[in-house]
Design an enzyme around this catalytic site. Structure first.
Site, short mmCIF file in Angstrom:
data_model
loop_
_atom_site.label_atom_id
_atom_site.label_comp_id
_atom_site.label_asym_id
_atom_site.label_seq_id
_atom_site.Cartn_x
_atom_site.Cartn_y
_atom_site.Cartn_z
N LYS A 116 -39.41 7.69 -34.04
CA LYS A 116 -40.70 7.57 -33.35
C LYS A 116 -41.65 8.73 -33.66
CE LYS A 116 -38.92 4.77 -29.55
NZ LYS A 116 -38.69 4.66 -28.09
N LYS B 297 -36.03 -9.66 -31.98
CA LYS B 297 -35.56 -9.88 -30.62
C LYS B 297 -36.73 -10.16 -29.68
CE LYS B 297 -33.28 -6.15 -29.70
NZ LYS B 297 -32.40 -5.21 -28.96
N LYS C 233 -39.72 -7.28 -23.85
CA LYS C 233 -40.67 -7.25 -22.74
C LYS C 233 -41.93 -6.47 -23.07
CE LYS C 233 -38.17 -3.51 -20.31
NZ LYS C 233 -36.95 -3.47 -21.15
#
Length: 321
Positions: free
Chosen positions: A108, A189, A192
């Site tokens: 990240k 995948k 959310k």
């Protein structure tokens, strides 16, 4: 034996979260297990405070509505003072090299001139989550296994340096669950936090919206219903979802369908039925904030009680107080 699992309020709870984890927590959890909403972890990147608070309450309500024992459920930030104290002690036990080699931090932070310090240190907070509650097992996927290894290393180092306080946890592979993929792009995948919600079924989606999303799911031009994840990922995804709802194997269900339309209709109805009770109970809890606050406060107090002696011992042995 205590198991510890968490869900981060980075978005609304989606079907993959429910079928892959929450439903299992409700069915297999024991009174010794700990399930919590990791709202502190959601602050490692830019966030909206009001949205974080609302998502935290929503996820807490979903867990309880799904049947996870309320006494085992809590919100991470309700123990912010305890976790803050232990995180500092563990940061003084951890080395920079150990934190910096965490895969998620490296991935990240690559190519970015500035990242939040919390992105580097949150694995130590995760270790505090685990060690404070005396967890013996932590079910995690491959992306989080390295963090549990850090918790193991810090527990051993603290115990060896100052005295035996912490159980040494171990990462365990959770039982195989449905591979719920994004309906619009079955190569990834269902998430959310996805930017495009068209391929994500959320637990609180109204039934008609669930049906529309599933009926628009990407399939292929082969026109044959069979369970072949590599060759027909979209069809396999629908079969996986239907199988998870029906308690059967995907390959076992495939011969029953002559068309993709039939498969989509059956899958949509199965999901609507699976989520109906959870959605209704979650809505009722969110409409009764006093009850949700009561359950949350009870869970926080139980978590404090089970961790108080451990934190006191860690502070005392490390020279504080």
């Amino acid at each position: 034996m205590t198991r510890l699992s968490a869900i981060t309020p980075s978005g609304h709870v989606q079907l993959g979260n429910y079928l892959g984890a929450i439903r299992r927590w409700a069915a297999e959890g024991t009174d010794d297990d700990v399930y919590f909403i990791s709202d502190l972890h959601a602050m490692t990147s830019s966030h909206n405070p009001a949205r974080l608070r609302a998502l935290t309450r929503e996820q807490l309500a979903v867990l309880i509505a799904a049947g996870v024992p309320p006494r085992s459920v809590g919100v991470q930030s309700d123990l912010v003072r305890e976790l803050g104290a232990l995180t500092w002690v563990l940061e003084c036990t951890c080395t920079y090299g150990e934190a910096a080699r965490m895969i998620q931090f490296r991935e990240k932070s690559v190519g970015r001139s500035s990242v939040r310090l919390s992105l580097l240190t949150y694995p130590v907070l995760m270790a505090a989550d685990i060690l404070l509650q005396g967890a013996h097992e932590v079910p995690v996927g491959d992306d989080q296994a390295q963090h549990v290894e850090l918790a193991r290393a810090l527990a051993r180092r603290f115990n060896g340096t100052y005295g035996e306080v912490f159980a040494v946890p171990r990462a365990v592979v959770p039982p195989t669950a449905a591979r719920v993929r994004d309906l619009a792009d079955p190569t990834r995948k269902m998430a959310k936090s996805a930017q495009d919600a068209a391929g994500t079924v959320f637990v609180l989606d109204p039934p008609d919206l669930v049906r529309r999303k599933i009926k628009r799911a990407v399939t292929d031009d082969l026109g044959v219903v069979r369970y072949a994840p590599d060759e027909q990922p979209g069809v396999a995804n629908l079969l996986e979802i239907l199988a998870a709802c029906a308690g059967k194997e995907p390959a076992e269900l495939a011969p029953a369908f002559d068309s993709y339309a039939e498969l989509k209709e059956a899958t949509a109805e199965a999901v609507v039925q699976e989520l109906a009770g959870v959605r209704e109970r979650t809505t009722a809890l969110l409409d009764d904030p006093a009850e949700l606050d009561r359950v949350r406060a009870h869970g926080a107090e139980r978590a404090r009680e089970r961790s108080r002696h451990r934190l006191d011992a860690a502070l005392r042995l490390s020279g504080l107080g």
